[in-house]
Design a protein around this motif. Structure first.
Motif, PDB file in Angstrom:
ATOM      1  N   PRO A  78      55.529  33.284  51.287  1.00  0.00           N
ATOM      2  CA  PRO A  78      55.418  31.818  51.411  1.00  0.00           C
ATOM      3  C   PRO A  78      53.991  31.303  51.217  1.00  0.00           C
ATOM      4  CG  PRO A  78      55.715  32.853  53.558  1.00  0.00           C
ATOM      5  CD  PRO A  78      55.968  33.922  52.536  1.00  0.00           C
ATOM      6  N   HIS A  79      52.992  32.162  51.466  1.00  0.00           N
ATOM      7  CA  HIS A  79      51.599  31.749  51.320  1.00  0.00           C
ATOM      8  C   HIS A  79      51.232  31.419  49.884  1.00  0.00           C
ATOM      9  CE1 HIS A  79      51.747  36.090  50.579  1.00  0.00           C
ATOM     10  NE2 HIS A  79      50.720  35.911  49.776  1.00  0.00           N
TER      11      HIS A  79
ATOM     12  N   GLN B 266      63.108  26.770  55.333  1.00  0.00           N
ATOM     13  CA  GLN B 266      62.066  27.774  55.115  1.00  0.00           C
ATOM     14  C   GLN B 266      60.714  27.116  54.846  1.00  0.00           C
ATOM     15  OE1 GLN B 266      64.409  29.948  52.001  1.00  0.00           O
ATOM     16  NE2 GLN B 266      63.611  31.768  53.010  1.00  0.00           N
TER      17      GLN B 266
ATOM     18  N   GLN C 285      59.242  25.660  58.063  1.00  0.00           N
ATOM     19  CA  GLN C 285      58.740  26.708  58.953  1.00  0.00           C
ATOM     20  C   GLN C 285      57.376  27.227  58.512  1.00  0.00           C
ATOM     21  OE1 GLN C 285      61.973  29.524  58.750  1.00  0.00           O
ATOM     22  NE2 GLN C 285      63.096  28.614  60.458  1.00  0.00           N
ATOM     23  N   ASN C 286      57.075  27.104  57.223  1.00  0.00           N
ATOM     24  CA  ASN C 286      55.803  27.593  56.688  1.00  0.00           C
ATOM     25  C   ASN C 286      54.837  26.459  56.325  1.00  0.00           C
ATOM     26  OD1 ASN C 286      56.107  30.702  56.267  1.00  0.00           O
ATOM     27  ND2 ASN C 286      58.047  29.861  55.560  1.00  0.00           N
ATOM     28  N   ASP C 287      55.155  25.244  56.780  1.00  0.00           N
ATOM     29  CA  ASP C 287      54.290  24.072  56.556  1.00  0.00           C
ATOM     30  C   ASP C 287      53.950  23.873  55.083  1.00  0.00           C
ATOM     31  OD1 ASP C 287      54.107  23.434  59.310  1.00  0.00           O
ATOM     32  OD2 ASP C 287      52.575  24.976  59.580  1.00  0.00           O
TER      33      ASP C 287
END
Length: 252
Positions: free
Chosen positions: A20-21, A43, A46-48
């Motif tokens: 996700p990064h 998703q 949740q990972n901003d």
């Protein structure tokens, strides 16, 4: 820093799960509210990850003629992670430590990203540890390849090597048997022992395996053909060969 697109529901969902990064922003089709897209939204939250809702025309223009975005595009930082010879060496060491027989797929001169993506998807489903290809005259992990791979490109290591013949020799030195698929081979895949440490080598459609690649195979094998058609699409042939190996490996 350059950006790369990843599009399609499966590919984006797999990317958000594994890396996700990498995602800088998600472009989503305005008004779409089905369950599959809701999973991606969850998703992303949740990972901003920033979200931008746009019309279909904007998404179409982003992908151009490459394929169907299915209403979602991820804008990613930098290039797709591609591994090198050092990674392959480390991978083999890790498998040896776990007493796990290497199961590798080698693509010799597959230049169509659709075929590469389909091979990646099949290889991941078959439990292959890594896919290896030469750096030159081969398809790379383009957005099209990643879309067709349906998420496999995000979880299955893709290794590019400078000299494929040398890499095959190094695999042999590591105790890995090299099986090259060739239509003129005398031995068919059902007569072959595809258990233990092995690498399956598939050539490009039409030209098949290159001479040096062929010379560095321990065995040449073929798919028996009963009809008038003389050959299969490389991704289909890859699936047939890989899953015959899976059948044998599960049985033992």
């Amino acid at each position: 820093m350059s950006q790369q697109l990843v599009y399609g529901l499966h590919a984006v969902q797999a990317l958000l799960k594994s890396s996700p990064h990498q995602v800088q922003e998600l472009l989503l089709l305005r008004g779409r509210k089905d369950q599959r897209l809701q999973k991606i939204l969850k998703q992303a939250e949740q990972n901003d990850i920033p979200l931008r809702f746009v019309d279909r025309r904007t998404l179409d223009e982003k992908v151009g003629d490459e394929g169907n975005h299915q209403g979602v595009i991820a804008l990613c930082a930098g290039e797709t992670k591609v591994h090198d010879e050092r990674f392959l060496k480390d991978l083999l060491q890790k498998l040896e430590q776990k007493s796990e027989a290497p199961f590798l797929l080698v693509l010799d001169g597959v230049t169509d990203p659709h075929n590469l993506g389909a091979c990646l998807r099949t290889a991941e489903a078959a439990g292959v540890h890594a896919v290896i290809a030469p750096k030159d005259k081969s398809a790379g992990l383009t957005p099209t390849a990643r879309k067709v791979a349906c998420g496999a490109a995000e979880v299955l290591p893709f290794v590019t090597v400078t000299n494929l013949a040398r890499t095959l020799q190094q695999l042999q030195q590591a105790g890995i048997w090299i099986f090259g698929a060739a239509g003129e081979a005398e031995q068919d895949i059902y007569q072959s022992q595809l258990t233990g440490p092995m690498a399956l080598v598939m050539g490009a459609e039409g030209s098949g395996l290159r001479r040096l690649t062929r010379e560095n195979c321990d065995h040449l094998i073929r798919i028996p053909m009963a009809g008038e058609v003389s050959s299969l699409n490389v991704s289909v042939a890859t699936g047939v060969c890989l899953f015959e190996a899976v059948r044998q490996r599960v049985r033992i």
